[in-house]
Enzyme design. Structure first.
Site, mmCIF file in Angstrom:
data_model
loop_
_atom_site.group_PDB
_atom_site.id
_atom_site.type_symbol
_atom_site.label_atom_id
_atom_site.label_comp_id
_atom_site.label_asym_id
_atom_site.label_seq_id
_atom_site.Cartn_x
_atom_site.Cartn_y
_atom_site.Cartn_z
ATOM 1 N N LEU A 35 0.805 -1.225 0.000
ATOM 2 C CA LEU A 35 0.000 0.000 0.000
ATOM 3 C C LEU A 35 0.840 1.278 0.000
ATOM 4 C CD1 LEU A 35 -2.777 -1.020 2.561
ATOM 5 C CD2 LEU A 35 -3.083 -0.624 0.111
ATOM 6 N N SER A 36 2.093 1.203 -0.392
ATOM 7 C CA SER A 36 2.934 2.398 -0.329
ATOM 8 C C SER A 36 2.510 3.460 -1.344
ATOM 9 C CB SER A 36 4.402 2.034 -0.548
ATOM 10 O OG SER A 36 4.664 1.784 -1.908
#
Length: 313
Positions: free
Chosen positions: A165-166
């Site tokens: 989820l960066s």
């Protein structure tokens, strides 16, 4: 304490002790892994090619082939039994007959006839395969398709999928995207480009020096957004606002404002500064430093899977 790989003066390094900054276990490297679909396609193509070669004899006449030995028994006439060429019969004193070796062998070549038969059968089978036009056309088609696919993937565009989820909300877990590699020849990388790149040395040193990350994370390709290019001055201050060359920039794509301060720093020649859109959960340039342009593989241009998230980038 988290060791910083920055080679800048201490006053310009990132403050990692500020409350709210993502801890190593929370900051996501942001990998961009090769798409499962592309690997499956290559495996499928290779499997079909092997099946064509393995079942090629079925193109020779319809019925499943028998073994070489079985075919030779079906075709060869039954010859009368004869004594082994290596023995002859002699009369003994008691009227019996005993087998003794011959003194002169004139038919020594006959004992190689059986082994020569199998070799001849094998040679004939391979010759038939090579002469079968339908089979050869299939082999050429699959080989050409595989070479074209590998060429396109290596030099033009390749699929990737997102495992973390960066880069959220721009990219979510499971998104598959196309990464093109051609436009860099005619256009330099720009601010705002989302790029896939090989991890630089500073990133690898940082990951290997922190037990919170698995060791294989130091080898996987990453994906981030370019925020500053060569010659730009970048700073994060005043509650997470990003300033580029002294002016605050608008970032509608981020998940939340950064909870850290950073800079000011000037991007060196041949480098860019990259950040993840999920600022407080991204391990990016604010932690491990600048990214060499030569490490960039290509630009992410579009997501194509799942259908509900198809869009340009």
């Amino acid at each position: 304490s988290i060791p910083s790989p920055w080679t800048l003066p201490p006053q310009l390094r990132v403050s990692v002790s500020k409350p709210g900054l993502a801890k190593p276990s929370q900051a996501k490297p942001g990998h961009a892994r090769p798409s499962v679909g592309s690997m499956a396609a290559k495996l499928f193509t290779g499997l079909v090619l092997l099946l064509c070669l393995a079942s090629g004899s079925s193109f020779l006449g319809g019925a499943a082939p028998r073994s070489f030995a079985a075919r030779s028994l079906l075709r060869a006439p039954q010859a009368p039994q004869r004594q082994s060429p290596g023995l002859r019969l002699a009369s003994g004193d008691g009227g019996g007959r005993a087998a003794v070796p011959p003194q002169n062998r004139e038919d020594g070549d006959d004992d190689n006839s059986s082994s020569g038969g199998d070799g001849e059968e094998s040679g004939n089978f391979l010759q038939k395969l090579l002469k079968n036009e339908e089979l050869m056309d299939d082999v050429k088609t699959y080989t050409t398709s595989l070479l074209i696919a590998l060429t396109v993937r290596t030099f033009i565009v390749e699929p990737r999928y997102i495992p973390s989820l960066s880069m959220y909300p721009t990219l979510d877990i499971g998104d598959q995207l196309a990464v093109e590699k051609v436009s860099k020849v005619v256009r330099d990388y720009q601010r705002g480009d989302i790029v896939v790149f090989r991890p630089p040395e500073l990133y690898r040193e940082y990951v290997l020096g922190n037990s919170a990350y698995p060791r294989n994370a130091a080898k996987e390709d990453l994906i981030k957004r370019i925020i500053a290019v060569e010659g730009d001055e970048i700073q994060v201050k005043n509650g997470g606002r990003v300033y580029l060359n002294g002016k605050e920039i608008d970032e509608p794509y981020i998940n939340e404002t950064p909870e850290y301060s950073f800079g000011p720093v000037e991007v060196p020649k041949g480098m860019v500064l990259v950040l993840g859109d999920n600022r407080n959960r991204s391990m990016d340039s604010h932690i491990w430093g600048f990214l060499p342009v030569e490490n960039i593989i290509g630009r992410a241009v579009a997501t194509y899977w799942p259908p509900s998230r198809v869009s340009g980038l």
